[in-house]
Design a protein around this motif. Sequence first.
Motif, short mmCIF file in Angstrom:
data_model
loop_
_atom_site.label_atom_id
_atom_site.label_comp_id
_atom_site.label_asym_id
_atom_site.label_seq_id
_atom_site.Cartn_x
_atom_site.Cartn_y
_atom_site.Cartn_z
N TYR A 70 30.02 53.43 5.92
CA TYR A 70 31.67 52.79 6.09
C TYR A 70 31.71 52.70 4.83
O TYR A 70 32.50 51.82 4.66
N SER A 71 32.37 54.41 4.02
CA SER A 71 32.51 53.89 3.08
C SER A 71 34.50 53.35 3.55
O SER A 71 35.01 53.85 4.19
N GLN A 72 35.08 53.06 2.31
CA GLN A 72 36.53 52.83 2.55
C GLN A 72 37.34 52.56 0.91
O GLN A 72 36.27 52.58 0.08
N GLU A 73 38.53 53.53 0.80
CA GLU A 73 39.26 53.20 -0.19
C GLU A 73 39.70 52.15 -0.51
O GLU A 73 40.38 51.50 0.67
N ILE A 74 39.00 51.86 -1.92
CA ILE A 74 39.59 50.91 -2.54
C ILE A 74 40.74 50.70 -3.41
O ILE A 74 40.43 51.32 -4.52
N THR A 75 41.62 50.19 -2.95
CA THR A 75 42.91 50.33 -4.23
C THR A 75 43.21 49.36 -4.90
O THR A 75 43.19 47.91 -4.25
N LEU A 76 43.81 48.78 -5.75
CA LEU A 76 43.55 47.53 -6.96
C LEU A 76 45.36 46.80 -6.14
O LEU A 76 46.22 48.03 -6.53
N ASP A 77 45.80 45.87 -5.56
CA ASP A 77 47.01 45.13 -5.81
C ASP A 77 47.52 44.30 -7.39
O ASP A 77 46.78 44.01 -8.06
N PRO A 78 48.57 45.62 -7.71
CA PRO A 78 48.91 45.17 -9.22
C PRO A 78 49.92 43.68 -8.67
O PRO A 78 49.60 43.29 -9.55
N ASN A 79 50.43 43.58 -7.78
CA ASN A 79 51.44 41.65 -8.42
C ASN A 79 49.37 41.00 -8.12
O ASN A 79 50.26 39.90 -8.23
N LEU A 101 42.57 41.61 -7.91
CA LEU A 101 41.95 41.90 -6.41
C LEU A 101 42.96 43.18 -5.97
O LEU A 101 43.35 43.47 -6.05
N SER A 102 42.04 43.71 -4.38
CA SER A 102 42.39 44.94 -4.05
C SER A 102 43.28 44.58 -2.42
O SER A 102 43.41 43.68 -2.48
N ARG A 103 44.24 45.63 -2.46
CA ARG A 103 44.87 45.38 -1.71
C ARG A 103 44.97 45.22 -0.06
O ARG A 103 44.89 44.14 0.42
N GLU A 104 43.79 45.46 -0.04
CA GLU A 104 42.89 45.45 0.93
C GLU A 104 42.12 44.61 1.52
O GLU A 104 41.45 43.68 0.29
N THR A 137 27.95 32.25 6.13
CA THR A 137 29.59 32.64 6.13
C THR A 137 30.40 33.03 6.08
O THR A 137 30.96 31.80 4.84
N PHE A 138 31.26 33.74 5.90
CA PHE A 138 32.10 34.32 5.55
C PHE A 138 33.89 33.60 6.48
O PHE A 138 33.48 33.95 7.66
N THR A 139 33.99 32.93 5.77
CA THR A 139 34.96 31.74 7.06
C THR A 139 36.70 32.46 6.52
O THR A 139 37.48 31.97 7.49
N GLU A 140 36.69 33.13 6.13
CA GLU A 140 37.80 34.57 5.71
C GLU A 140 37.79 35.32 5.63
O GLU A 140 36.68 36.47 5.00
N PRO A 141 38.91 36.71 5.93
CA PRO A 141 38.31 37.90 4.99
C PRO A 141 38.58 38.41 3.22
O PRO A 141 39.17 37.58 2.88
N LEU A 142 37.90 39.05 3.10
CA LEU A 142 37.65 39.35 1.80
C LEU A 142 38.11 39.91 1.12
O LEU A 142 38.87 41.50 1.85
N HIS A 143 38.33 40.04 -0.12
CA HIS A 143 38.81 41.09 -0.46
C HIS A 143 37.97 41.75 -2.07
O HIS A 143 37.49 40.55 -2.74
N ALA A 144 38.10 42.73 -2.44
CA ALA A 144 37.37 43.58 -3.76
C ALA A 144 38.15 43.18 -5.16
O ALA A 144 39.38 42.46 -5.14
N GLY A 145 36.62 42.09 -6.03
CA GLY A 145 37.69 42.16 -7.76
C GLY A 145 37.21 42.45 -7.89
O GLY A 145 35.98 42.80 -7.94
#
Length: 559
Positions: A379-388, A426-429, A530-538
Amino acid sequence: MAESSQLFTQTFNCPICLDLLKEPVTTSCGHSYCGMCISNHWDAEEENHIYTCPQCREKFIRRPDLKKNIMLAKLVEELKKNRLQDDPDDQRFAAAEDMACDFCTGRKLKAFKSCLNCVASYCEKHLQPHHESAALKRHKLVDPFKKIQEMICSRHDEVMKMFCRTDQQCICILCSMEEHKDHNTVSAAAERTEKQRELQESRADIHKNIQDRQKDVELLKKQEKTINLSADQTVEHSEQMFTELIRLLHQRSSELEKEVRSKQQTEVSAVRALQEKLEQEISELKKRDAELQQLSHTEDHIQFVLSYSSLSALSVSTHSSIIHRGPGSCFEEVTAAVSELREHLHKVLMENWTKVCHTVERVDDLLSEPRTRAGFLKYSQEITLDPNTAQRYLRLSEGNRKVTGRKEDQLHPDHPDRFTDCYQVLSRESLTGRCYWEVEWRRRGVCLSVAYNSISRAGKVKECGFGFNDKSWMLFCSPKSYTFIHNNILSPVSGPQSSRIGVYVDHTAGILSFYSVSETMTLLHRVITTFTEPLHAGIIDFVIVKLGNHVTVLRLTHT
Protein backbone atom coordinates in the motif's frame (compact mmCIF):
# COMPACT_ATOMS: atom_id res chain seq x y z
CA MET A 1 -48.17 -6.96 73.21
CA ALA A 2 -47.25 -3.78 71.38
CA GLU A 3 -44.24 -3.27 73.65
CA SER A 4 -43.16 -6.84 72.98
CA SER A 5 -43.45 -6.30 69.25
CA GLN A 6 -41.49 -3.04 69.49
CA LEU A 7 -38.75 -4.74 71.51
CA PHE A 8 -38.69 -7.58 68.96
CA THR A 9 -38.31 -5.05 66.15
CA GLN A 10 -35.51 -3.12 67.88
CA THR A 11 -33.64 -6.39 68.37
CA PHE A 12 -33.38 -6.76 64.62
CA ASN A 13 -32.44 -3.14 63.92
CA CYS A 14 -28.88 -2.34 62.82
CA PRO A 15 -27.13 -0.35 65.61
CA ILE A 16 -25.51 1.85 62.95
CA CYS A 17 -28.33 2.81 60.54
CA LEU A 18 -31.12 2.04 63.08
CA ASP A 19 -33.17 0.34 60.38
CA LEU A 20 -33.99 -3.32 59.87
CA LEU A 21 -30.89 -5.37 59.15
CA LYS A 22 -30.00 -5.78 55.48
CA GLU A 23 -27.84 -8.80 54.63
CA PRO A 24 -27.04 -9.23 58.36
CA VAL A 25 -23.55 -10.29 59.41
CA THR A 26 -22.25 -11.10 62.89
CA THR A 27 -18.85 -10.15 64.32
CA SER A 28 -16.74 -12.47 66.46
CA CYS A 29 -17.87 -10.51 69.55
CA GLY A 30 -21.47 -11.53 68.83
CA HIS A 31 -22.99 -8.25 67.55
CA SER A 32 -24.92 -8.05 64.28
CA TYR A 33 -24.95 -5.29 61.67
CA CYS A 34 -25.94 -4.64 58.07
CA GLY A 35 -23.13 -5.95 55.90
CA MET A 36 -22.71 -2.56 54.21
CA CYS A 37 -22.89 -0.58 57.47
CA ILE A 38 -20.11 -2.45 59.27
CA SER A 39 -17.97 -2.52 56.10
CA ASN A 40 -18.24 1.28 55.77
CA HIS A 41 -17.43 1.64 59.48
CA TRP A 42 -14.26 -0.41 59.12
CA ASP A 43 -13.32 1.37 55.89
CA ALA A 44 -13.20 4.59 57.92
CA GLU A 45 -10.83 2.93 60.42
CA GLU A 46 -8.57 1.52 57.68
CA GLU A 47 -5.81 4.10 58.22
CA ASN A 48 -5.36 3.19 61.90
CA HIS A 49 -5.13 -0.54 61.14
CA ILE A 50 -7.30 -1.21 64.22
CA TYR A 51 -10.92 -2.24 63.78
CA THR A 52 -13.51 -1.89 66.54
CA CYS A 53 -17.04 -3.07 67.24
CA PRO A 54 -19.33 0.02 67.34
CA GLN A 55 -21.25 -1.47 70.30
CA CYS A 56 -18.80 -3.12 72.71
CA ARG A 57 -15.70 -1.32 71.30
CA GLU A 58 -13.74 -4.60 71.14
CA LYS A 59 -10.63 -4.10 69.01
CA PHE A 60 -9.38 -6.36 66.22
CA ILE A 61 -5.81 -6.16 64.97
CA ARG A 62 -6.81 -7.70 61.63
CA ARG A 63 -9.98 -6.84 59.79
CA PRO A 64 -12.40 -9.69 60.58
CA ASP A 65 -13.89 -11.72 57.76
CA LEU A 66 -17.66 -11.27 57.66
CA LYS A 67 -20.11 -14.00 56.75
CA LYS A 68 -23.84 -13.69 56.27
CA ASN A 69 -25.94 -14.72 59.27
CA ILE A 70 -28.43 -16.93 57.41
CA MET A 71 -30.79 -17.56 60.35
CA LEU A 72 -30.91 -13.90 61.31
CA ALA A 73 -31.57 -12.96 57.67
CA LYS A 74 -34.58 -15.29 57.60
CA LEU A 75 -35.96 -13.83 60.82
CA VAL A 76 -35.59 -10.30 59.44
CA GLU A 77 -37.46 -11.28 56.28
CA GLU A 78 -40.28 -12.76 58.37
CA LEU A 79 -40.37 -9.58 60.45
CA LYS A 80 -40.67 -7.48 57.30
CA LYS A 81 -43.61 -9.58 56.08
CA ASN A 82 -45.37 -9.32 59.46
CA ARG A 83 -44.76 -5.58 59.59
CA LEU A 84 -46.40 -5.09 56.18
CA GLN A 85 -49.40 -7.12 57.34
CA ASP A 86 -49.69 -5.26 60.64
CA ASP A 87 -49.12 -1.83 59.11
CA PRO A 88 -50.20 -1.44 55.45
CA ASP A 89 -48.80 2.09 55.52
CA ASP A 90 -45.32 0.89 56.40
CA GLN A 91 -44.01 2.18 53.07
CA ARG A 92 -44.66 5.70 54.34
CA PHE A 93 -41.80 5.30 56.80
CA ALA A 94 -38.30 6.36 55.77
CA ALA A 95 -35.72 3.71 55.06
CA ALA A 96 -31.98 4.29 55.25
CA GLU A 97 -31.84 5.47 51.64
CA ASP A 98 -34.87 7.81 52.00
CA MET A 99 -35.02 11.44 53.11
CA ALA A 100 -36.67 11.42 56.56
CA CYS A 101 -38.85 14.09 58.16
CA ASP A 102 -36.79 16.20 60.56
CA PHE A 103 -39.71 16.70 62.97
CA CYS A 104 -40.98 13.12 63.35
CA THR A 105 -40.13 11.43 66.65
CA GLY A 106 -39.59 7.72 67.00
CA ARG A 107 -39.87 6.03 63.64
CA LYS A 108 -39.66 8.81 61.05
CA LEU A 109 -41.89 9.20 58.01
CA LYS A 110 -40.56 9.90 54.53
CA ALA A 111 -40.07 13.58 53.77
CA PHE A 112 -42.63 15.03 51.37
CA LYS A 113 -40.97 18.41 50.82
CA SER A 114 -37.81 20.26 51.84
CA CYS A 115 -37.90 23.95 52.80
CA LEU A 116 -34.95 26.07 51.70
CA ASN A 117 -35.81 28.80 54.20
CA CYS A 118 -36.09 26.46 57.19
CA VAL A 119 -33.31 24.20 55.89
CA ALA A 120 -35.40 21.22 56.94
CA SER A 121 -37.48 18.43 55.44
CA TYR A 122 -41.09 17.65 56.35
CA CYS A 123 -43.55 14.81 56.00
CA GLU A 124 -47.07 15.73 54.85
CA LYS A 125 -48.29 16.12 58.44
CA HIS A 126 -45.50 18.42 59.62
CA LEU A 127 -45.60 20.35 56.33
CA GLN A 128 -49.16 21.49 57.04
CA PRO A 129 -48.14 24.77 58.79
CA HIS A 130 -46.39 25.82 55.57
CA HIS A 131 -49.77 25.63 53.83
CA GLU A 132 -51.72 27.40 56.59
CA SER A 133 -49.41 30.11 57.93
CA ALA A 134 -49.20 33.27 55.83
CA ALA A 135 -45.55 33.77 56.82
CA LEU A 136 -44.59 30.19 56.00
CA LYS A 137 -46.42 30.21 52.68
CA ARG A 138 -43.65 32.45 51.29
CA HIS A 139 -41.01 29.81 51.99
CA LYS A 140 -39.42 27.99 49.07
CA LEU A 141 -40.46 24.32 49.01
CA VAL A 142 -38.65 21.79 46.84
CA ASP A 143 -38.67 18.02 46.42
CA PRO A 144 -36.89 16.18 49.26
CA PHE A 145 -33.19 16.79 48.82
CA LYS A 146 -30.56 15.16 51.04
CA LYS A 147 -28.01 17.84 50.17
CA ILE A 148 -30.30 20.67 51.24
CA GLN A 149 -27.63 22.06 53.56
CA GLU A 150 -25.39 22.52 50.53
CA MET A 151 -28.01 24.89 49.09
CA ILE A 152 -27.41 27.30 51.97
CA CYS A 153 -24.43 29.65 51.94
CA SER A 154 -22.21 28.62 54.86
CA ARG A 155 -20.95 32.17 55.22
CA HIS A 156 -24.18 34.17 55.11
CA ASP A 157 -26.82 31.50 55.90
CA GLU A 158 -28.69 32.59 52.80
CA VAL A 159 -30.22 30.44 50.08
CA MET A 160 -27.83 30.27 47.14
CA LYS A 161 -29.78 31.64 44.18
CA MET A 162 -26.79 32.75 42.08
CA PHE A 163 -24.05 30.96 40.19
CA CYS A 164 -20.50 32.26 39.75
CA ARG A 165 -19.19 31.16 36.37
CA THR A 166 -15.73 32.46 37.22
CA ASP A 167 -15.34 30.09 40.18
CA GLN A 168 -17.92 27.56 38.97
CA GLN A 169 -19.88 27.49 42.23
CA CYS A 170 -23.29 28.40 43.61
CA ILE A 171 -23.41 31.55 45.73
CA CYS A 172 -25.94 33.70 47.55
CA ILE A 173 -26.90 37.31 46.80
CA LEU A 174 -24.51 38.65 49.47
CA CYS A 175 -21.62 36.65 48.02
CA SER A 176 -22.26 38.19 44.60
CA MET A 177 -21.86 41.67 46.15
CA GLU A 178 -18.74 40.84 48.17
CA GLU A 179 -16.00 38.34 47.27
CA HIS A 180 -17.59 37.56 43.88
CA LYS A 181 -18.30 41.20 43.08
CA ASP A 182 -16.19 41.41 39.91
CA HIS A 183 -16.90 37.85 38.78
CA ASN A 184 -19.16 36.63 36.02
CA THR A 185 -22.32 35.79 38.00
CA VAL A 186 -25.77 34.81 36.76
CA SER A 187 -28.97 33.58 38.32
CA ALA A 188 -29.36 29.88 39.00
CA ALA A 189 -32.18 29.87 36.45
CA ALA A 190 -29.88 31.28 33.75
CA GLU A 191 -27.19 28.73 34.56
CA ARG A 192 -29.83 26.02 34.55
CA THR A 193 -30.82 27.08 31.03
CA GLU A 194 -27.22 26.84 29.87
CA LYS A 195 -26.66 23.49 31.57
CA GLN A 196 -29.98 22.26 30.19
CA ARG A 197 -28.75 23.08 26.69
CA GLU A 198 -25.53 21.16 27.36
CA LEU A 199 -27.59 18.30 28.73
CA GLN A 200 -29.69 18.13 25.59
CA GLU A 201 -26.56 18.21 23.43
CA SER A 202 -25.10 15.37 25.48
CA ARG A 203 -28.27 13.35 25.05
CA ALA A 204 -28.24 14.02 21.32
CA ASP A 205 -24.64 12.78 21.14
CA ILE A 206 -25.57 9.71 23.16
CA HIS A 207 -28.50 8.94 20.88
CA LYS A 208 -26.28 9.30 17.83
CA ASN A 209 -23.65 7.03 19.37
CA ILE A 210 -26.31 4.46 20.20
CA GLN A 211 -27.63 4.54 16.64
CA ASP A 212 -24.12 4.27 15.17
CA ARG A 213 -23.26 1.34 17.36
CA GLN A 214 -26.56 -0.39 16.67
CA LYS A 215 -25.87 -0.09 12.95
CA ASP A 216 -22.38 -1.48 13.47
CA VAL A 217 -23.74 -4.39 15.51
CA GLU A 218 -26.10 -5.27 12.65
CA LEU A 219 -23.24 -4.94 10.18
CA LEU A 220 -21.07 -7.22 12.30
CA LYS A 221 -23.84 -9.82 12.40
CA LYS A 222 -24.00 -9.73 8.60
CA GLN A 223 -20.23 -10.01 8.38
CA GLU A 224 -20.25 -13.01 10.72
CA LYS A 225 -22.88 -14.65 8.52
CA THR A 226 -20.84 -13.90 5.40
CA ILE A 227 -17.67 -15.31 6.95
CA ASN A 228 -19.41 -18.48 8.11
CA LEU A 229 -21.22 -18.99 4.81
CA SER A 230 -18.08 -18.35 2.76
CA ALA A 231 -15.99 -20.64 4.95
CA ASP A 232 -18.59 -23.41 4.80
CA GLN A 233 -18.87 -23.12 1.00
CA THR A 234 -15.09 -23.18 0.61
CA VAL A 235 -14.76 -26.28 2.76
CA GLU A 236 -17.60 -27.99 0.90
CA HIS A 237 -16.16 -27.24 -2.55
CA SER A 238 -12.68 -28.28 -1.55
CA GLU A 239 -13.97 -31.56 -0.16
CA GLN A 240 -15.81 -32.30 -3.42
CA MET A 241 -12.64 -31.80 -5.41
CA PHE A 242 -10.39 -33.64 -3.00
CA THR A 243 -12.61 -36.73 -3.09
CA GLU A 244 -11.47 -37.25 -6.71
CA LEU A 245 -7.85 -37.56 -5.65
CA ILE A 246 -5.78 -40.29 -4.06
CA ARG A 247 -4.84 -40.61 -0.37
CA LEU A 248 -2.22 -37.87 -0.57
CA LEU A 249 -4.86 -35.47 -1.90
CA HIS A 250 -7.15 -36.33 1.04
CA GLN A 251 -4.30 -35.42 3.38
CA ARG A 252 -3.90 -32.02 1.70
CA SER A 253 -7.65 -31.47 1.97
CA SER A 254 -7.51 -31.97 5.71
CA GLU A 255 -4.70 -29.45 6.00
CA LEU A 256 -6.63 -26.87 3.99
CA GLU A 257 -9.75 -27.34 6.09
CA LYS A 258 -7.72 -26.75 9.23
CA GLU A 259 -6.33 -23.49 7.82
CA VAL A 260 -9.73 -22.22 6.73
CA ARG A 261 -11.40 -23.14 10.02
CA SER A 262 -8.61 -21.47 11.94
CA LYS A 263 -9.04 -18.31 9.89
CA GLN A 264 -12.81 -18.53 10.28
CA GLN A 265 -12.52 -18.84 14.05
CA THR A 266 -10.14 -15.89 14.23
CA GLU A 267 -12.43 -13.68 12.14
CA VAL A 268 -15.62 -14.67 13.96
CA SER A 269 -13.95 -14.20 17.35
CA ALA A 270 -12.88 -10.67 16.35
CA VAL A 271 -16.40 -9.82 15.16
CA ARG A 272 -18.04 -11.21 18.28
CA ALA A 273 -15.61 -9.44 20.59
CA LEU A 274 -16.29 -6.08 18.94
CA GLN A 275 -20.02 -6.81 18.90
CA GLU A 276 -19.97 -7.49 22.63
CA LYS A 277 -18.00 -4.28 23.25
CA LEU A 278 -20.45 -2.22 21.20
CA GLU A 279 -23.45 -3.74 22.97
CA GLN A 280 -21.85 -2.91 26.31
CA GLU A 281 -21.28 0.70 25.19
CA ILE A 282 -24.90 0.89 24.06
CA SER A 283 -26.00 -0.25 27.51
CA GLU A 284 -23.78 2.34 29.21
CA LEU A 285 -25.00 5.10 26.91
CA LYS A 286 -28.63 4.21 27.59
CA LYS A 287 -27.94 4.26 31.32
CA ARG A 288 -26.34 7.72 31.09
CA ASP A 289 -29.24 8.90 28.94
CA ALA A 290 -31.69 7.77 31.63
CA GLU A 291 -29.72 9.66 34.28
CA LEU A 292 -29.72 12.83 32.19
CA GLN A 293 -33.43 12.49 31.40
CA GLN A 294 -34.25 12.16 35.10
CA LEU A 295 -32.07 15.17 35.89
CA SER A 296 -33.76 17.24 33.18
CA HIS A 297 -37.08 16.91 35.02
CA THR A 298 -35.72 18.43 38.24
CA GLU A 299 -37.78 21.51 39.05
CA ASP A 300 -35.46 23.44 41.33
CA HIS A 301 -32.64 25.27 39.59
CA ILE A 302 -30.08 25.02 42.40
CA GLN A 303 -30.78 21.34 42.86
CA PHE A 304 -30.37 20.85 39.11
CA VAL A 305 -27.08 22.77 38.92
CA LEU A 306 -25.60 20.95 41.92
CA SER A 307 -26.70 17.55 40.69
CA TYR A 308 -25.50 18.28 37.14
CA SER A 309 -22.10 19.40 38.41
CA SER A 310 -21.73 16.21 40.45
CA LEU A 311 -22.22 14.01 37.41
CA SER A 312 -19.01 12.52 36.15
CA ALA A 313 -17.97 13.28 32.60
CA LEU A 314 -19.10 10.76 30.04
CA SER A 315 -16.27 8.63 28.85
CA VAL A 316 -16.83 6.96 25.56
CA SER A 317 -14.26 5.02 23.80
CA THR A 318 -13.28 6.26 20.36
CA HIS A 319 -15.80 4.89 17.87
CA SER A 320 -14.50 2.82 14.98
CA SER A 321 -16.15 2.33 11.61
CA ILE A 322 -16.92 -1.22 10.51
CA ILE A 323 -15.95 -2.20 7.00
CA HIS A 324 -18.92 -3.73 5.22
CA ARG A 325 -18.12 -7.05 3.62
CA GLY A 326 -20.00 -7.69 0.40
CA PRO A 327 -22.14 -10.74 -0.26
CA GLY A 328 -19.39 -12.48 -2.22
CA SER A 329 -17.26 -15.27 -0.86
CA CYS A 330 -14.54 -14.26 1.59
CA PHE A 331 -12.52 -17.32 0.66
CA GLU A 332 -13.03 -17.27 -3.10
CA GLU A 333 -9.29 -17.13 -3.68
CA VAL A 334 -8.97 -20.37 -1.74
CA THR A 335 -11.61 -22.00 -3.92
CA ALA A 336 -9.83 -20.81 -7.06
CA ALA A 337 -6.54 -22.16 -5.79
CA VAL A 338 -8.09 -25.56 -5.09
CA SER A 339 -9.54 -25.65 -8.62
CA GLU A 340 -6.10 -24.95 -9.97
CA LEU A 341 -4.77 -27.65 -7.71
CA ARG A 342 -7.17 -30.15 -9.26
CA GLU A 343 -6.07 -29.20 -12.81
CA HIS A 344 -2.37 -29.28 -12.05
CA LEU A 345 -2.27 -32.04 -9.48
CA HIS A 346 1.33 -33.21 -9.64
CA LYS A 347 2.88 -29.76 -10.00
CA VAL A 348 0.89 -28.19 -7.18
CA LEU A 349 1.21 -31.08 -4.76
CA MET A 350 4.94 -31.51 -5.21
CA GLU A 351 6.13 -27.97 -5.86
CA ASN A 352 3.60 -25.26 -4.96
CA TRP A 353 1.55 -26.59 -2.04
CA THR A 354 2.30 -23.53 0.11
CA LYS A 355 0.48 -21.37 -2.43
CA VAL A 356 -2.85 -22.76 -1.25
CA CYS A 357 -2.08 -21.94 2.36
CA HIS A 358 -1.03 -18.43 1.41
CA THR A 359 -4.36 -17.76 -0.24
CA VAL A 360 -6.02 -18.40 3.12
CA GLU A 361 -3.73 -15.85 4.73
CA ARG A 362 -4.61 -13.29 2.07
CA VAL A 363 -8.26 -13.21 3.12
CA ASP A 364 -8.80 -9.60 4.22
CA ASP A 365 -8.88 -9.11 7.98
CA LEU A 366 -11.94 -7.28 9.28
CA LEU A 367 -10.24 -5.42 12.07
CA SER A 368 -6.49 -5.72 11.45
CA GLU A 369 -3.77 -4.49 9.13
CA PRO A 370 -0.59 -5.92 7.56
CA ARG A 371 1.87 -7.53 9.94
CA THR A 372 5.09 -7.34 7.94
CA ARG A 373 6.86 -4.56 6.12
CA ALA A 374 6.33 -6.42 2.87
CA GLY A 375 2.62 -6.39 3.62
CA PHE A 376 2.66 -2.63 4.25
CA LEU A 377 4.66 -1.97 1.10
CA LYS A 378 1.72 -3.25 -0.94
CA TYR A 379 0.00 0.00 0.00
CA SER A 380 3.04 2.27 -0.36
CA GLN A 381 2.42 5.72 -1.81
CA GLU A 382 4.83 8.38 -2.94
CA ILE A 383 4.37 11.44 -0.77
CA THR A 384 5.41 14.88 -1.98
CA LEU A 385 5.13 18.02 0.10
CA ASP A 386 2.99 20.92 -1.12
CA PRO A 387 5.15 24.08 -1.39
CA ASN A 388 2.01 26.22 -1.20
CA THR A 389 1.44 25.02 2.40
CA ALA A 390 5.05 25.27 3.68
CA GLN A 391 5.63 27.88 6.38
CA ARG A 392 7.99 30.64 5.24
CA TYR A 393 11.02 29.33 7.22
CA LEU A 394 10.79 25.86 5.69
CA ARG A 395 12.72 24.91 2.56
CA LEU A 396 11.65 22.03 0.35
CA SER A 397 14.09 20.12 -1.85
CA GLU A 398 14.65 16.80 -3.64
CA GLY A 399 11.46 17.06 -5.62
CA ASN A 400 9.54 18.37 -2.60
CA ARG A 401 10.25 15.18 -0.65
CA LYS A 402 12.67 16.75 1.84
CA VAL A 403 11.98 19.62 4.25
CA THR A 404 14.62 21.61 6.10
CA GLY A 405 14.12 24.31 8.73
CA ARG A 406 16.05 27.51 8.04
CA LYS A 407 16.82 30.61 10.07
CA GLU A 408 16.16 32.83 7.08
CA ASP A 409 12.81 33.62 5.51
CA GLN A 410 12.57 31.54 2.31
CA LEU A 411 10.47 34.26 0.63
CA HIS A 412 7.66 31.94 -0.38
CA PRO A 413 4.96 33.76 -2.37
CA ASP A 414 1.68 34.48 -0.61
CA HIS A 415 -0.86 31.70 -0.86
CA PRO A 416 -4.13 31.06 1.01
CA ASP A 417 -3.01 27.48 1.82
CA ARG A 418 0.27 28.54 3.46
CA PHE A 419 0.75 28.08 7.21
CA THR A 420 1.72 31.46 8.62
CA ASP A 421 2.38 30.79 12.31
CA CYS A 422 3.22 27.08 12.78
CA TYR A 423 6.38 25.59 11.24
CA GLN A 424 4.63 22.84 9.30
CA VAL A 425 3.76 21.60 5.82
CA LEU A 426 1.15 19.30 4.27
CA SER A 427 1.46 16.76 1.50
CA ARG A 428 0.17 17.49 -1.98
CA GLU A 429 -1.55 14.09 -2.19
CA SER A 430 -4.75 13.30 -0.31
CA LEU A 431 -4.90 9.95 1.45
CA THR A 432 -7.88 7.74 0.70
CA GLY A 433 -8.26 3.99 0.94
CA ARG A 434 -5.13 2.26 2.30
CA CYS A 435 -1.84 4.17 2.23
CA TYR A 436 1.62 3.62 3.69
CA TRP A 437 4.74 5.77 3.69
CA GLU A 438 7.92 6.12 5.71
CA VAL A 439 9.68 9.19 7.07
CA GLU A 440 13.36 9.43 7.94
CA TRP A 441 14.45 12.07 10.46
CA ARG A 442 17.67 13.21 12.14
CA ARG A 443 18.92 15.14 15.15
CA ARG A 444 16.61 16.10 17.97
CA GLY A 445 13.07 15.39 16.91
CA VAL A 446 10.24 15.61 14.45
CA CYS A 447 6.45 15.43 14.45
CA LEU A 448 4.62 13.25 11.93
CA SER A 449 0.99 14.02 11.31
CA VAL A 450 -2.06 13.46 9.23
CA ALA A 451 -4.60 16.27 8.96
CA TYR A 452 -7.68 17.39 7.11
CA ASN A 453 -7.07 19.98 4.43
CA SER A 454 -9.63 22.18 6.20
CA ILE A 455 -7.29 22.77 9.15
CA SER A 456 -6.70 26.48 9.85
CA ARG A 457 -3.63 28.02 8.27
CA ALA A 458 -3.22 30.86 10.80
CA GLY A 459 -3.99 31.59 14.42
CA LYS A 460 -3.09 30.02 17.74
CA VAL A 461 -1.52 26.58 18.03
CA LYS A 462 -4.85 25.05 19.10
CA GLU A 463 -6.35 26.21 15.82
CA CYS A 464 -3.66 25.37 13.28
CA GLY A 465 -1.00 23.27 15.05
CA PHE A 466 -0.94 19.59 14.14
CA GLY A 467 -2.28 17.48 17.00
CA PHE A 468 -3.76 20.36 18.98
CA ASN A 469 -7.24 20.25 17.45
CA ASP A 470 -9.81 17.73 16.22
CA LYS A 471 -8.65 18.07 12.60
CA SER A 472 -5.22 16.49 12.99
CA TRP A 473 -3.29 13.62 14.63
CA MET A 474 0.41 13.78 15.45
CA LEU A 475 3.23 11.57 16.74
CA PHE A 476 6.15 13.52 18.26
CA CYS A 477 9.43 11.61 17.92
CA SER A 478 12.51 12.46 19.96
CA PRO A 479 15.70 10.45 20.53
CA LYS A 480 14.40 9.32 23.93
CA SER A 481 10.61 9.09 23.71
CA TYR A 482 7.43 9.27 21.67
CA THR A 483 4.26 11.25 22.39
CA PHE A 484 0.94 11.05 20.55
CA ILE A 485 -1.20 14.21 20.44
CA HIS A 486 -4.78 14.70 19.24
CA ASN A 487 -7.27 17.44 20.14
CA ASN A 488 -4.71 18.92 22.56
CA ILE A 489 -4.49 15.66 24.56
CA LEU A 490 -0.99 14.24 25.02
CA SER A 491 -0.47 10.49 25.45
CA PRO A 492 2.99 8.98 26.18
CA VAL A 493 3.96 6.21 23.75
CA SER A 494 6.50 3.48 24.41
CA GLY A 495 8.50 1.65 21.78
CA PRO A 496 11.98 1.12 20.30
CA GLN A 497 13.77 4.17 18.97
CA SER A 498 14.23 4.39 15.23
CA SER A 499 15.20 7.11 12.77
CA ARG A 500 12.62 5.72 10.35
CA ILE A 501 8.91 5.81 11.15
CA GLY A 502 6.23 4.10 9.08
CA VAL A 503 2.76 5.64 8.83
CA TYR A 504 -0.21 3.50 7.79
CA VAL A 505 -3.68 4.88 7.03
CA ASP A 506 -6.82 2.95 6.22
CA HIS A 507 -9.21 5.83 5.57
CA THR A 508 -12.28 3.64 5.05
CA ALA A 509 -11.74 1.64 8.23
CA GLY A 510 -10.75 4.73 10.21
CA ILE A 511 -7.31 3.34 11.16
CA LEU A 512 -4.12 5.39 11.67
CA SER A 513 -0.98 3.55 12.84
CA PHE A 514 2.62 4.60 13.49
CA TYR A 515 5.42 2.01 13.33
CA SER A 516 9.06 1.97 14.33
CA VAL A 517 10.80 0.55 11.25
CA SER A 518 13.97 -1.51 11.61
CA GLU A 519 14.49 -5.18 10.90
CA THR A 520 10.98 -5.68 12.22
CA MET A 521 7.85 -3.52 12.32
CA THR A 522 6.97 -2.43 15.88
CA LEU A 523 3.61 -0.76 16.46
CA LEU A 524 4.02 2.51 18.38
CA HIS A 525 0.45 3.79 18.42
CA ARG A 526 -2.84 3.04 16.68
CA VAL A 527 -5.95 5.24 16.36
CA ILE A 528 -9.36 3.85 15.44
CA THR A 529 -11.83 6.60 14.59
CA THR A 530 -14.09 7.86 11.80
CA PHE A 531 -12.42 10.08 9.19
CA THR A 532 -14.91 12.57 7.77
CA GLU A 533 -12.60 14.18 5.18
CA PRO A 534 -9.66 13.10 3.00
CA LEU A 535 -6.37 13.19 4.91
CA HIS A 536 -3.01 14.75 4.07
CA ALA A 537 0.38 13.83 5.49
CA GLY A 538 1.96 16.58 7.58
CA ILE A 539 5.36 17.35 9.12
CA ILE A 540 6.17 19.81 11.90
CA ASP A 541 9.18 20.48 14.12
CA PHE A 542 8.94 22.81 17.12
CA VAL A 543 12.68 23.53 17.09
CA ILE A 544 13.14 23.38 13.35
CA VAL A 545 14.32 26.99 12.92
CA LYS A 546 16.97 26.89 15.62
CA LEU A 547 18.42 23.49 14.79
CA GLY A 548 18.30 23.47 11.02
CA ASN A 549 16.76 20.00 11.27
CA HIS A 550 15.67 18.18 8.15
CA VAL A 551 13.21 15.42 7.41
CA THR A 552 13.03 13.23 4.33
CA VAL A 553 9.81 11.60 3.14
CA LEU A 554 10.95 8.37 1.52
CA ARG A 555 9.57 7.18 -1.76
CA LEU A 556 8.76 3.52 -1.29
CA THR A 557 8.97 0.92 -4.01
CA HIS A 558 8.22 -2.78 -3.93
CA THR A 559 11.27 -4.94 -3.29
